[in-house]
Design a protein around this motif. Sequence first.
Motif, PDB file in Angstrom:
ATOM      1  N   PRO A 185       0.800  -1.238   0.000  1.00  0.00           N
ATOM      2  CA  PRO A 185       0.000   0.000   0.000  1.00  0.00           C
ATOM      3  C   PRO A 185       0.827   1.281   0.000  1.00  0.00           C
ATOM      4  O   PRO A 185       0.368   2.311  -0.496  1.00  0.00           O
ATOM      5  CB  PRO A 185      -0.826  -0.119   1.285  1.00  0.00           C
ATOM      6  N   TYR A 186       2.048   1.224   0.549  1.00  0.00           N
ATOM      7  CA  TYR A 186       2.874   2.434   0.560  1.00  0.00           C
ATOM      8  C   TYR A 186       3.298   2.824  -0.852  1.00  0.00           C
ATOM      9  O   TYR A 186       3.440   4.006  -1.169  1.00  0.00           O
ATOM     10  CB  TYR A 186       4.103   2.235   1.454  1.00  0.00           C
ATOM     11  N   VAL A 187       3.503   1.833  -1.719  1.00  0.00           N
ATOM     12  CA  VAL A 187       3.804   2.135  -3.113  1.00  0.00           C
ATOM     13  C   VAL A 187       2.561   2.707  -3.798  1.00  0.00           C
ATOM     14  O   VAL A 187       2.666   3.593  -4.651  1.00  0.00           O
ATOM     15  CB  VAL A 187       4.323   0.877  -3.837  1.00  0.00           C
ATOM     16  N   GLY A 188       1.395   2.227  -3.381  1.00  0.00           N
ATOM     17  CA  GLY A 188       0.156   2.818  -3.896  1.00  0.00           C
ATOM     18  C   GLY A 188       0.045   4.295  -3.562  1.00  0.00           C
ATOM     19  O   GLY A 188      -0.416   5.104  -4.379  1.00  0.00           O
ATOM     20  N   ILE A 189       0.473   4.670  -2.342  1.00  0.00           N
ATOM     21  CA  ILE A 189       0.497   6.085  -1.961  1.00  0.00           C
ATOM     22  C   ILE A 189       1.405   6.855  -2.919  1.00  0.00           C
ATOM     23  O   ILE A 189       1.042   7.932  -3.433  1.00  0.00           O
ATOM     24  CB  ILE A 189       1.000   6.260  -0.522  1.00  0.00           C
ATOM     25  N   THR A 190       2.581   6.316  -3.172  1.00  0.00           N
ATOM     26  CA  THR A 190       3.556   6.986  -4.038  1.00  0.00           C
ATOM     27  C   THR A 190       2.989   7.221  -5.428  1.00  0.00           C
ATOM     28  O   THR A 190       3.055   8.340  -5.967  1.00  0.00           O
ATOM     29  CB  THR A 190       4.837   6.136  -4.138  1.00  0.00           C
ATOM     30  N   VAL A 191       2.438   6.174  -6.020  1.00  0.00           N
ATOM     31  CA  VAL A 191       1.915   6.287  -7.386  1.00  0.00           C
ATOM     32  C   VAL A 191       0.760   7.277  -7.439  1.00  0.00           C
ATOM     33  O   VAL A 191       0.678   8.120  -8.344  1.00  0.00           O
ATOM     34  CB  VAL A 191       1.490   4.899  -7.909  1.00  0.00           C
ATOM     35  N   ALA A 192      -0.147   7.216  -6.456  1.00  0.00           N
ATOM     36  CA  ALA A 192      -1.285   8.140  -6.430  1.00  0.00           C
ATOM     37  C   ALA A 192      -0.826   9.583  -6.305  1.00  0.00           C
ATOM     38  O   ALA A 192      -1.359  10.487  -6.967  1.00  0.00           O
ATOM     39  CB  ALA A 192      -2.229   7.774  -5.283  1.00  0.00           C
ATOM     40  N   MET A 193       0.175   9.824  -5.460  1.00  0.00           N
ATOM     41  CA  MET A 193       0.653  11.191  -5.275  1.00  0.00           C
ATOM     42  C   MET A 193       1.416  11.686  -6.502  1.00  0.00           C
ATOM     43  O   MET A 193       1.302  12.861  -6.884  1.00  0.00           O
ATOM     44  CB  MET A 193       1.521  11.275  -4.024  1.00  0.00           C
ATOM     45  N   MET A 194       2.197  10.827  -7.137  1.00  0.00           N
ATOM     46  CA  MET A 194       2.858  11.222  -8.382  1.00  0.00           C
ATOM     47  C   MET A 194       1.837  11.636  -9.424  1.00  0.00           C
ATOM     48  O   MET A 194       2.012  12.643 -10.127  1.00  0.00           O
ATOM     49  CB  MET A 194       3.726  10.076  -8.895  1.00  0.00           C
ATOM     50  N   ARG A 195       0.767  10.885  -9.514  1.00  0.00           N
ATOM     51  CA  ARG A 195      -0.291  11.232 -10.471  1.00  0.00           C
ATOM     52  C   ARG A 195      -0.942  12.557 -10.110  1.00  0.00           C
ATOM     53  O   ARG A 195      -1.287  13.352 -10.990  1.00  0.00           O
ATOM     54  CB  ARG A 195      -1.310  10.091 -10.542  1.00  0.00           C
ATOM     55  N   SER A 196      -1.107  12.821  -8.813  1.00  0.00           N
ATOM     56  CA  SER A 196      -1.674  14.108  -8.390  1.00  0.00           C
ATOM     57  C   SER A 196      -0.780  15.277  -8.798  1.00  0.00           C
ATOM     58  O   SER A 196      -1.264  16.380  -9.050  1.00  0.00           O
ATOM     59  CB  SER A 196      -1.867  14.130  -6.869  1.00  0.00           C
ATOM     60  N   PHE A 197       0.536  15.027  -8.857  1.00  0.00           N
ATOM     61  CA  PHE A 197       1.479  16.065  -9.263  1.00  0.00           C
ATOM     62  C   PHE A 197       1.748  16.033 -10.775  1.00  0.00           C
ATOM     63  O   PHE A 197       2.729  16.599 -11.242  1.00  0.00           O
ATOM     64  CB  PHE A 197       2.781  15.927  -8.481  1.00  0.00           C
ATOM     65  N   GLY A 198       0.870  15.358 -11.536  1.00  0.00           N
ATOM     66  CA  GLY A 198       0.900  15.446 -12.993  1.00  0.00           C
ATOM     67  C   GLY A 198       1.713  14.403 -13.713  1.00  0.00           C
ATOM     68  O   GLY A 198       1.967  14.540 -14.921  1.00  0.00           O
ATOM     69  N   ILE A 199       2.112  13.326 -13.032  1.00  0.00           N
ATOM     70  CA  ILE A 199       2.994  12.324 -13.636  1.00  0.00           C
ATOM     71  C   ILE A 199       2.214  11.070 -14.006  1.00  0.00           C
ATOM     72  O   ILE A 199       1.419  10.557 -13.214  1.00  0.00           O
ATOM     73  CB  ILE A 199       4.137  11.951 -12.665  1.00  0.00           C
ATOM     74  N   GLU A 200       2.461  10.569 -15.210  1.00  0.00           N
ATOM     75  CA  GLU A 200       1.882   9.303 -15.632  1.00  0.00           C
ATOM     76  C   GLU A 200       2.795   8.156 -15.208  1.00  0.00           C
ATOM     77  O   GLU A 200       3.994   8.179 -15.491  1.00  0.00           O
ATOM     78  CB  GLU A 200       1.696   9.278 -17.152  1.00  0.00           C
ATOM     79  N   VAL A 201       2.226   7.177 -14.516  1.00  0.00           N
ATOM     80  CA  VAL A 201       2.973   5.990 -14.077  1.00  0.00           C
ATOM     81  C   VAL A 201       2.245   4.770 -14.617  1.00  0.00           C
ATOM     82  O   VAL A 201       1.063   4.564 -14.339  1.00  0.00           O
ATOM     83  CB  VAL A 201       3.043   5.912 -12.541  1.00  0.00           C
ATOM     84  N   ASP A 202       2.942   3.976 -15.407  1.00  0.00           N
ATOM     85  CA  ASP A 202       2.356   2.749 -15.943  1.00  0.00           C
ATOM     86  C   ASP A 202       2.742   1.582 -15.041  1.00  0.00           C
ATOM     87  O   ASP A 202       3.938   1.358 -14.800  1.00  0.00           O
ATOM     88  CB  ASP A 202       2.846   2.490 -17.368  1.00  0.00           C
ATOM     89  N   VAL A 203       1.740   0.868 -14.558  1.00  0.00           N
ATOM     90  CA  VAL A 203       1.975  -0.278 -13.682  1.00  0.00           C
ATOM     91  C   VAL A 203       1.382  -1.512 -14.342  1.00  0.00           C
ATOM     92  O   VAL A 203       0.185  -1.567 -14.644  1.00  0.00           O
ATOM     93  CB  VAL A 203       1.331  -0.065 -12.295  1.00  0.00           C
ATOM     94  N   ASP A 204       2.237  -2.504 -14.571  1.00  0.00           N
ATOM     95  CA  ASP A 204       1.814  -3.761 -15.179  1.00  0.00           C
ATOM     96  C   ASP A 204       2.319  -4.896 -14.303  1.00  0.00           C
ATOM     97  O   ASP A 204       3.465  -5.334 -14.419  1.00  0.00           O
ATOM     98  CB  ASP A 204       2.366  -3.878 -16.597  1.00  0.00           C
ATOM     99  N   GLY A 205       1.460  -5.323 -13.378  1.00  0.00           N
ATOM    100  CA  GLY A 205       1.880  -6.347 -12.432  1.00  0.00           C
ATOM    101  C   GLY A 205       2.973  -5.818 -11.531  1.00  0.00           C
ATOM    102  O   GLY A 205       2.770  -4.847 -10.792  1.00  0.00           O
ATOM    103  N   SER A 206       4.161  -6.406 -11.612  1.00  0.00           N
ATOM    104  CA  SER A 206       5.284  -5.979 -10.780  1.00  0.00           C
ATOM    105  C   SER A 206       6.269  -5.096 -11.546  1.00  0.00           C
ATOM    106  O   SER A 206       7.409  -4.906 -11.105  1.00  0.00           O
ATOM    107  CB  SER A 206       6.015  -7.200 -10.217  1.00  0.00           C
ATOM    108  N   THR A 207       5.844  -4.562 -12.676  1.00  0.00           N
ATOM    109  CA  THR A 207       6.696  -3.685 -13.472  1.00  0.00           C
ATOM    110  C   THR A 207       6.143  -2.270 -13.466  1.00  0.00           C
ATOM    111  O   THR A 207       4.949  -2.056 -13.710  1.00  0.00           O
ATOM    112  CB  THR A 207       6.809  -4.188 -14.925  1.00  0.00           C
ATOM    113  N   TYR A 208       7.030  -1.312 -13.194  1.00  0.00           N
ATOM    114  CA  TYR A 208       6.664   0.101 -13.144  1.00  0.00           C
ATOM    115  C   TYR A 208       7.455   0.833 -14.228  1.00  0.00           C
ATOM    116  O   TYR A 208       8.677   0.704 -14.311  1.00  0.00           O
ATOM    117  CB  TYR A 208       6.992   0.697 -11.772  1.00  0.00           C
ATOM    118  N   ASP A 209       6.743   1.602 -15.052  1.00  0.00           N
ATOM    119  CA  ASP A 209       7.366   2.285 -16.184  1.00  0.00           C
ATOM    120  C   ASP A 209       6.992   3.764 -16.128  1.00  0.00           C
ATOM    121  O   ASP A 209       5.806   4.109 -16.114  1.00  0.00           O
ATOM    122  CB  ASP A 209       6.874   1.663 -17.486  1.00  0.00           C
TER     123      ASP A 209
END
Length: 412
Positions: A185-209
């Motif tokens: 869940p802590y990584v979920g916080i990170t991804v959600a906050m990055m998106r709030s600051f305008g960043i696109e994060v692609d998550v495919d299973g255990s791969t982050y792009d």
Amino acid sequence: MVDIRIPGSKSITARALFLAAAADGETRLSQPLRSDDTEAFAEGLRRLGYAVDSSRDDEWVIGGRAGGPPSAEAEVFCRDGATTARFLPALAATGRGSYRFDASEQMRRRPMAPLTDALTALGVKIDFLGEPDHHPFALSTTGIDGGALTLDASISSQFLTALLLLAPLTRKGLRIDVSDLVSVPYVGITVAMMRSFGIEVDVDGSTYDVRPQVYRPQAYRIEPDASSASYFFAAAALIGGEVTVPGLGSGALQGDLAFVEVLEEMGAHVRITPEGTTVRGGALRGGTYNMRDISDTMPTLAAIAPFAEAPTRIVDVYNTRLKECDRLEACAGNLRRMGITVDTGRDWIEIHPGTPHTAEIETFRDHRIAMAFSVAALRVEGGLTFDDPGCVKKTFPDFHPVFAGFAAALKS
């Protein structure tokens, strides 16, 4: 019913400070946590050359810069803060210059290898000034091109978060393949906050792009700290009464709010709404609980477990041995000191019902041990004493008077 206002989330405040510094312009953070950890982070940003105005408790203002730290040289002391010690070197690596990082003796003992190995693979030069893969170290960088990484995240999710936060600031982007991730869940916080600051994060299973992008400055409100709230929820479950934490409800980012689901399984009554979360006490039943993803609340559950009707077994929490102290053994030792029968293994602890007696709690300078056993003290005749009650300054400086006032109101 008692309403309790919990200080802002440490995890969200730390991430927000990084994001604000990396954004191109001024960001205002409302309701940030003011504690030793977050003040160390803010001071670290200042050392790196960022403008940080933390003169007000309710709003901090950060002048961001998309091109890495404004200063080409800096010495940063991270104190006890793992987020400070792991996130700020990642931020520094995106700039151009030479930076030295050190930390407290406690933090010097904690591992850094997953991050330092990754930064080295990305072309950053790191010279260890003491034990390899620990603080202190010197970092030299001309920015990061990017590329692909494989990361073992079995020790801490903070290493993945640090790499995700720097990813948009690389010249070519970053692809991270992750294995054995703890505290998901802590990584979920990170991804959600990055998106709030305008960043696109692609998550495919255990791969982050993450491709190269620019963080967007903004006004950002920080929600109450779910880990800190666990002590108040546990107190209501333990001694009866009802507590509500406003601002920490169904839309919360923090996975540690799932601790109330554990309390509900044990017999407490829980209600979660968009406005907040309420817990009302009930007889505690015991049981087996996997707390891999919410391991910061493991000491809270361990501290109230002796008062359950049956044994409580907490499993898959090996990473708690690598926190500010070995939390699994710290909990076991303190419970035994209180007269409770406890069994432990590599990644589990089982606590048997009993009648705890007064004792001095050895905190190991760990804020979560001190706060968790403050809850147990509510049901111990004669109470408990603590060898270092002040260690709570790390995340909740006013915890003891706030908790004492709350407990008195809950019992009235």
